[in-house]
Structure formats: structure tokens, C-alpha cells
Design a protein around this motif. Structure first.
Motif, mmCIF file in Angstrom:
data_model
loop_
_atom_site.group_PDB
_atom_site.id
_atom_site.type_symbol
_atom_site.label_atom_id
_atom_site.label_comp_id
_atom_site.label_asym_id
_atom_site.label_seq_id
_atom_site.Cartn_x
_atom_site.Cartn_y
_atom_site.Cartn_z
ATOM 1 N N ARG A 99 0.937 -1.258 0.035
ATOM 2 C CA ARG A 99 0.049 -0.125 0.113
ATOM 3 C C ARG A 99 0.809 1.173 -0.116
ATOM 4 O O ARG A 99 0.663 2.107 -0.844
ATOM 5 C CB ARG A 99 -1.357 -0.157 1.236
ATOM 6 C CG ARG A 99 -1.944 1.013 1.262
ATOM 7 C CD ARG A 99 -2.727 1.346 -0.035
ATOM 8 N NE ARG A 99 -3.352 0.464 -0.854
ATOM 9 C CZ ARG A 99 -4.679 -0.025 -0.556
ATOM 10 N NH1 ARG A 99 -5.335 0.600 0.572
ATOM 11 N NH2 ARG A 99 -5.132 -0.904 -1.120
ATOM 12 N N PRO A 100 1.837 1.377 0.913
ATOM 13 C CA PRO A 100 2.552 2.753 0.814
ATOM 14 C C PRO A 100 3.185 3.136 -0.404
ATOM 15 O O PRO A 100 3.246 4.177 -1.031
ATOM 16 C CB PRO A 100 3.614 2.436 2.015
ATOM 17 C CG PRO A 100 3.077 1.500 2.880
ATOM 18 C CD PRO A 100 2.343 0.480 1.758
ATOM 19 N N GLU A 116 2.254 1.983 -3.322
ATOM 20 C CA GLU A 116 1.083 2.280 -4.446
ATOM 21 C C GLU A 116 0.656 3.648 -4.111
ATOM 22 O O GLU A 116 0.437 4.427 -5.110
ATOM 23 C CB GLU A 116 -0.263 1.433 -4.162
ATOM 24 C CG GLU A 116 0.031 0.136 -4.534
ATOM 25 C CD GLU A 116 -1.019 -0.885 -4.324
ATOM 26 O OE1 GLU A 116 -1.289 -2.188 -4.991
ATOM 27 O OE2 GLU A 116 -2.345 -0.431 -3.790
ATOM 28 N N VAL A 117 0.408 4.156 -2.873
ATOM 29 C CA VAL A 117 0.145 5.521 -2.398
ATOM 30 C C VAL A 117 1.241 6.586 -3.013
ATOM 31 O O VAL A 117 0.950 7.546 -3.904
ATOM 32 C CB VAL A 117 -0.019 5.987 -1.180
ATOM 33 C CG1 VAL A 117 -0.157 7.117 -0.646
ATOM 34 C CG2 VAL A 117 -1.196 4.972 -0.513
ATOM 35 N N ALA A 118 2.574 6.116 -2.916
ATOM 36 C CA ALA A 118 3.499 7.037 -3.644
ATOM 37 C C ALA A 118 3.599 6.975 -5.178
ATOM 38 O O ALA A 118 3.754 8.091 -5.423
ATOM 39 C CB ALA A 118 4.958 6.441 -2.954
ATOM 40 N N ALA A 119 3.139 6.008 -5.627
ATOM 41 C CA ALA A 119 3.181 5.998 -7.090
ATOM 42 C C ALA A 119 1.766 6.767 -7.541
ATOM 43 O O ALA A 119 2.337 7.815 -8.700
ATOM 44 C CB ALA A 119 2.932 4.379 -7.593
ATOM 45 N N ALA A 150 5.560 9.432 -7.597
ATOM 46 C CA ALA A 150 6.961 9.183 -7.393
ATOM 47 C C ALA A 150 7.257 7.944 -8.278
ATOM 48 O O ALA A 150 6.545 6.795 -8.236
ATOM 49 C CB ALA A 150 6.969 8.681 -5.817
ATOM 50 N N PRO A 153 9.981 4.638 -9.387
ATOM 51 C CA PRO A 153 10.374 3.606 -8.597
ATOM 52 C C PRO A 153 11.706 3.736 -7.826
ATOM 53 O O PRO A 153 11.650 3.436 -6.610
ATOM 54 C CB PRO A 153 10.925 2.487 -9.622
ATOM 55 C CG PRO A 153 10.292 2.954 -10.882
ATOM 56 C CD PRO A 153 9.866 4.434 -10.780
ATOM 57 N N ASP A 175 12.564 7.020 -6.445
ATOM 58 C CA ASP A 175 12.045 7.925 -5.536
ATOM 59 C C ASP A 175 11.237 7.089 -4.542
ATOM 60 O O ASP A 175 11.436 7.379 -3.264
ATOM 61 C CB ASP A 175 11.053 8.681 -6.464
ATOM 62 C CG ASP A 175 10.593 9.999 -5.645
ATOM 63 O OD1 ASP A 175 11.059 10.218 -4.410
ATOM 64 O OD2 ASP A 175 10.021 10.936 -6.323
ATOM 65 N N ARG A 176 10.371 6.184 -4.917
ATOM 66 C CA ARG A 176 9.630 5.233 -3.823
ATOM 67 C C ARG A 176 10.727 4.593 -2.873
ATOM 68 O O ARG A 176 10.456 4.495 -1.563
ATOM 69 C CB ARG A 176 8.873 4.403 -4.664
ATOM 70 C CG ARG A 176 7.610 4.860 -5.485
ATOM 71 C CD ARG A 176 6.693 3.895 -5.690
ATOM 72 N NE ARG A 176 6.873 3.036 -6.576
ATOM 73 C CZ ARG A 176 6.442 3.084 -7.875
ATOM 74 N NH1 ARG A 176 6.216 4.052 -8.394
ATOM 75 N NH2 ARG A 176 6.763 2.119 -8.707
ATOM 76 N N THR A 229 12.293 7.426 -0.768
ATOM 77 C CA THR A 229 11.651 8.243 0.227
ATOM 78 C C THR A 229 10.478 7.538 1.013
ATOM 79 O O THR A 229 9.928 7.801 2.088
ATOM 80 C CB THR A 229 10.801 9.310 -0.696
ATOM 81 O OG1 THR A 229 9.954 8.489 -1.485
ATOM 82 C CG2 THR A 229 11.841 10.353 -1.099
ATOM 83 N N ILE A 230 10.220 6.258 0.688
ATOM 84 C CA ILE A 230 9.219 5.469 1.417
ATOM 85 C C ILE A 230 9.763 4.026 1.806
ATOM 86 O O ILE A 230 9.552 3.822 3.483
ATOM 87 C CB ILE A 230 8.152 5.085 0.451
ATOM 88 C CG1 ILE A 230 7.532 6.279 -0.316
ATOM 89 C CG2 ILE A 230 7.137 4.077 1.410
ATOM 90 C CD1 ILE A 230 6.761 7.123 0.498
ATOM 91 N N PRO A 250 12.961 4.784 4.649
ATOM 92 C CA PRO A 250 12.652 5.228 6.130
ATOM 93 C C PRO A 250 11.630 4.098 6.749
ATOM 94 O O PRO A 250 11.928 4.348 7.812
ATOM 95 C CB PRO A 250 12.070 6.740 5.723
ATOM 96 C CG PRO A 250 11.750 6.753 4.141
ATOM 97 C CD PRO A 250 12.594 5.798 3.730
ATOM 98 N N LEU A 251 10.647 3.822 5.833
ATOM 99 C CA LEU A 251 9.824 2.849 6.651
ATOM 100 C C LEU A 251 10.430 1.503 7.103
ATOM 101 O O LEU A 251 9.898 1.007 7.956
ATOM 102 C CB LEU A 251 8.465 2.782 6.047
ATOM 103 C CG LEU A 251 7.524 3.856 5.727
ATOM 104 C CD1 LEU A 251 6.213 3.676 4.881
ATOM 105 C CD2 LEU A 251 7.144 4.385 7.245
#
Lengths: 233, 356
Positions: free
Chosen positions: A123-124, A126-129, A133, A135, A137-138, A141-142, A145-146
Motif C-alpha cells: 500500500r505505501p 502504491e500511494v507513493a506511485a 513518485a 520507482p 524515488d519510492r 523516500t518510502i 525510511p519505513l
């Protein structure tokens, strides 16, 4: 301060730390995309690739070392490639040990990262996409950190496991002071020569070092129970 | 057609097979029971479904064809997921900025402020996402999507995870948004209230296929259709405000040639509105009642009478010029009054609610 470490011991310690540091960096760069792919793929290749990554967990290090020696040796495919590129052959060199250590410690890096990314779910990303954002970038940034606890655990375990290896090093690197003579090999030498005091200093140091590392990993994972993995220890 | 979606997605247990021209303006609600493929269709349109085959063209852009697959981050969409999907490692301000920073033509500060005010989230900007309530999280998620200046907004049951009060709050917000936005909105729902309140167009999906598609007035004017979509029969009437407030603090609305009165509503003259009348709130008399407190008494004729249900209720369809209303009365009354199709009756409407 007067310690029980000889000049040769200090050289071995310094070499071990250098190999482990370089190997950890290489492992994070190689292991992250493998972990990412394994965490997200539905491909039928997932099983075989997972198995290959996990092989070093079950194989005797001597088996791994033996094949690496042959593959990287002057008549092996990798050896021919490195010679054609003018790099010589890898066995009995610093970089040969880095390659061997990378393969040997791969599961310790891939699996915590893979577990952390799987725990995130799709999900995070997909949201970023949908927020424009791409690939890379995702990833930065996602995912990074997560799933950070997974990456930290992976780095610590990869480093510690590389510091602790013996069999593969002996097979691929031999015992050249300052080049391939790492702590574990040096301990072996001390014991062979009946230098038990010197062996105690290095071995005791390894026990303390390993204990500290594992304590760090476990307390880090307890603080961030929701994500990350505790694989392999 | 400007927005054409022709897609097939094969799942182990069913096939989504859709060929649609989606309206370029207003709200299109994709309606259907769970498992009918609504979310799957929306995800396919967003590019989140890479197993989908088919063709999607939006205005002059091809999003998907046999050779082209535009990844989701290249499609000019805003997507609101069912559950709140904020990034928990960022605060509200950073969440809002995440998409905006990545757009080619970022929104200006005053445009951003307008959306923040509209959504009522200015006091939340420096909060951590973990501190927000479900409704607040969803409002921030809507804001984050709007900050992209999308060319179309896709919403997948954005209120599914919310309690009743939060749902009403978001629904009111969506109504305001609808008036404010100039882009089309594609909204997935299985709740008929969402349709009656928001939809301009609707697509009814069942087992992966489109069963009806068109303007909501057209589809919901069929009571058969309405009743098949929900348990509690009602009528949905489309009208226009004649008098926002009479001397007696009533609002008068014209529905076709009839006039409906209701307690004063916050509406403007000539505003297009929708009225919702439960069939159980309509009773029938054979002679015009003169001494009654009921505000609305309509002179109608019976179009059809349905066979009584097991609990002894009859559903009666009433005609009034070119509109029709449903009434539910007991089978006993139906026999007592000797009702038959074609007969003239007076419908007393006990309650009318404004849906828009």
C-alpha cells in the motif's frame, strides 16, 4: 596501554574491520534489490532464488570456499573474466575475500530487509506511485525510511557475520599477513603454535564484540517491534 | 469519447470485463456489491493493476493499450484509498507536500490555502499522522491528492473505514468539493446514499460486468432499479427550488408540475436539488384530506401495485404527470380501499429529506 595484542594481531584486526566494512557496503547495495524483488514478486522464481540466497546458511563454509576458489581461479569462468579485464585472479587477495564474504553473508542481509519490506505491504508504495513518485524515488523516500530497522539489522548482522567467518576465508584467502590473515585465521595460528594467551585475547575480544553486536540488534528490534526482522541470530 | 476504458482483468474466480465511456464532468459513481470488481476497475484505471489488458484513453493521452502501459506515477490522477493511507513517517504538512513537489506545475500557495481551508485541516498541519482521527486522516489524504492538481480524481470508498458521524462529515465535504472542482470524479461505492447524494452519472457493476450506465436521473427514475439496489424502498426526485423561504418558514420545490413543501432548508432560488422520499412515509387516501397537518398532498393515479410481501406490505407506484413516487402501505389497506391500477388517489407525504 599494554595489551596482549601483538603487532600481527593488530594488523589482523584492522584487516578484518576493513573487509567487514567493505563487504557490508557491497552487501547493502547488492542485497537491497534482491530483497526488494523477493518481497514483492509473485514470480515462480521466488522459491529458487530464495533458496540460492539461503544456501550459505546450510552449506559447510569449506564447500562454498572450494567452489569459489575454482570459479575465481585462473581456469574458472570468473577468473578468466578478471584476467581478461587485467585484474588478475581474485583468490588470495583482499577483493577475493570481499567477494567470498559477500556471498557467505548474503542471507543475513537479504532476509531482514525482505521481512521489513514484506511487513510494509504494497500500500505505501502504491500511494507513493499515485503521488507521482517513480520507482527510485519510492525506494529512497518510502521503503528506506519505513523499513529502516530492517536495513539497520541487515547491516549489523552482515558486518558481524563477516567478522566471524573462518572457513571460506581460509579456502579462498589462505593466510597472508596484512592481506588475508583475518582475526579468526590468526586465532587458529595462535592455537596451532600453542600461544594460548594470544589466542585468548583475540577470542575473548570476539566474544565481547559479538555479544555487544547482538545486544544492539535485539534492543533495537525491541524498540521497533512493528517492523524489521530478527532473522538468523 | 474523451475518457474511454476498455479493460479485461482475469482473476482466479472471475473476469472483469468492462467497456465504458466515462463522463468528463461531474461525479460518476461505480456502484455494485462487494466482489463485483469496482475496486479492481478503479485500480486498473490508476495503473495499479499490471495484469490488466485493454485500452484506456484519457482526453488525448493513451494510458494503456496493447503496447503502452503508462505507470501510475505518470497518469494525471489523484487517488483516495479506502483506508487512510498517510505516510506515518511524515507529518501532515510533509504528506501534503509529497505529491505537490513531484508535479510539473506545482500548486501555488494561495491555491493550497484554499484547499486547506475547504478541508478544514489548517490546525493539523504540524501534527504527526498518528495523532489524527480517521476522519482527519481521510481529509488530509483528499488534500494530498488535490495538491497534485489532478485531471481526474479517483476515490475508492473513502468512507468505508469511518464511523457514521465521520462519514456524514466527509460526505458533506465531498458535496462542497463537487461544487468547487472542475475535474471529473470517479467514485466507487456500495452505498446507495452516496449515489443519491453525489452521483451525476452511475455505472452499475455486477460480477465484473457493467449492467447499467448513464445519468443518475435516468437510472434511478426506475423504481425497479432503485429497489434492486437497496433494501428500503424510496423515491428520488429531481427538482428546483422556487421559494427558499416562505412567510411560514417553508421551502418550496418544484418537481415537474408538482410543488413539494418542506421545513426551511439552506438553499438558493433556482438551485437544483434532490429529494428523498421513503415509500413508508407515503400514505394514500381516496378523497382529498382537508383537515390534516401533512404538508404535501399530491393528486396522483396508481400506476402499479406489487404483490404483498410476506410481512403484509404492498408497494404501490404512483404517477403524477411525468414523475412517479413509491408508497408502501399494508396489504390490508390495499384491500379495504379497493385499490387498482389507474385509480385516482391522494398521496400524503409525511417526510421529505433533502439529499443535496
Amino acid at each position: 596501554m599494554n595489551t596482549g595484542f601483538s603487532q600481527a594481531d593488530l594488523i589482523a584486526i584492522w584487516l578484518t574491520l576493513r573487509i567487514a566494512t567493505v563487504t557490508t557496503l557491497v552487501l547493502l547495495i547488492i542485497g537491497s534489490p534482491i530483497a526488494l524483488w523477493l518481497a514483492r514478486t509473485g514470480s515462480r522464481w521466488k522459491g529458487p532464488v530464495s533458496a540460492v540466497v539461503a544456501l550459505p546458511l546450510v552449506l559447510p563454509p569449506t564447500v562454498l570456499g572450494f567452489y569459489l576458489l575454482i570459479i575465481m581461479g585462473p581456469n574458472g569462468p570468473v577468473g578468466e573474466l578478471t584476467r581478461a579485464l587485467g585484474l588478475g585472479t581474485l583468490p588470495f587477495t583482499f577483493w577475493g575475500l570481499v567477494v567470498a564474504s559477500t556471498i557467505y553473508s548474503l542471507p543475513f542481509v537479504v532476509q531482514p530487509i525482505q521481512n521489513a519490506i514484506e511487513a510494509l505491504g504494497p500500500r505505501p508504495l502504491e500511494v507513493a506511485a499515485t503521488l507521482r513518485a517513480g520507482p527510485w524515488d519510492r525506494f529512497f523516500t518510502i521503503i528506506l525510511p519505513l523499513a529502516r530497522p530492517g536495513f539497520v539489522t541487515a547491516a549489523i548482522l552482515g558486518f558481524a557475520h563477516t567478522v566471524g567467518e573462518f572457513g571460506v576465508i581460509l579456502m579462498v584467502g589462505g593466510n597472508i599477513p596484512g592481506v588475508t590473515q583475518v582475526i579468526s585465521v590468526q586465532i587458529y595460528d595462535h592455537v596451532e603454535a600453542m600461544e594460548y594467551t594470544a589466542a585468548h585475547w583475540l577470542s575473548g575480544g570476539m566474544v565481547v564484540f559479538s555479544f555487544i553486536i547482538l545486544t544492539l540488534v535485539y534492543s533495537f528490534n525491541r524498540r521497533r517491534k512493528s517492523s524489521g526482522g530478527t532473522y538468523g541470530v | 469519447m474523451a475518457f474511454k476504458v476498455t479493460v479485461r482483468v482475469r482473476y482466479p474466480d472471475f473476469l472483469l470485463d468492462v467497456d465504458l465511456a466515462i463522463a468528463e464532468r461531474g461525479v460518476t459513481v461505480i456502484f455494485g456489491p462487494s466482489g463485483s470488481g469496482k475496486t479492481s476497475l478503479l485500480r486498473t484505471i490508476a495503473g495499479l493493476n499490471d495484469t490488466a489488458q485493454g485500452q484506456i484513453t484519457f482526453q488525448d493521452q493513451v494510458w494503456q493499450s496493447e503496447r503502452i502501459f503508462l505507470p501510475p506515477h505518470r497518469r494525471p490522477i489523484g487517488y483516495i484509498f479506502q483506508e487512510s493511507s498517510l505516510f506515518d513517517h511524515m507529518n501532515v504538512r510533509q504528506n501534503l507536500a509529497y505529491g505537490r513537489k513531484r508535479t510539473r506545475d506545482p500548486m501555488t500557495l494561495s491555491e493550497q490555502q484554499h484547499i486547506i481551508d475547504l478541508l478544514g485541516i489548517s490546525h493539523l498541519l504540524d501534527r504527526h499522522c498518528g495523532q489524527l482521527s480517521g476522519g482527519e486522516r481521510q481529509r488530509v489524504a483528499i488534500g494530498r491528492a488535490l495538491f497534485l492538481k489532478p485531471e481526474i480524481l479517483l476515490m475508492d470508498e473513502p468512507m468505508a473505514a469511518l464511523d457514521f458521524a465521520r462519514k456524514r462529515e466527509i460526505l458533506t465535504l465531498l458535496e462542497q468539493l463537487k461544487a468547487d472542482l472542475k475535474i471529473p470524479l470517479l467514485y466507487v461505492s456500495h452505498n446507495i446514499d452516496d449515489v443519491t447524494r453525489l452521483a451525476d452519472h452511475m455505472v452499475i457493476l455486477a460480477a465484473g460486468k457493467v449492467t447499467r450506465h448513464g445519468p443518475v436521473e435516468q437510472i434511478l427514475s426506475s423504481h425497479k432499479m432503485l429497489n434492486s439496489l437497496c433494501d428500503e424502498p424510496f423515491s428520488l426526485l429531481f427538482g428546483q427550488v422556487i421559494t427558499p423561504e416562505t412567510r411560514h418558514h417553508l421551502t418550496e420545490v418544484s418537481i415537474g408540475d408538482a410543488i413539494i413543501r418542506m421545513p426551511r432548508q439552506k438553499v438558493k432560488k433556482h438551485q437544483e436539488i434532490r429529494l428523498h422520499i421513503h415509500a413508508r412515509d407515503v400514505s394514500l387516501t381516496l378523497i382529498r384530506p382537508t383537515q390534516t397537518s401533512v404538508l404535501n398532498i399530491l393528486d396522483c393515479h396508481i400506476l402499479s401495485i406489487k404483490d404483498p410481501t410476506p410481512d403484509g406490505q404492498c408497494l404501490i407506484e404512483l404517477g403524477l404527470h411525468n414523475i412517479s413516487i413509491q408508497a408502501r402501505i399494508s396489504a390490508y389497506s390495499c384491500v379495504q380501499l379497493n385499490l387498482a391500477p389507474g385509480q385516482r388517489v391522494f398521496a400524503q407525504i409525511k417526510a421529505v429529506s433533502l439529499v443535496q
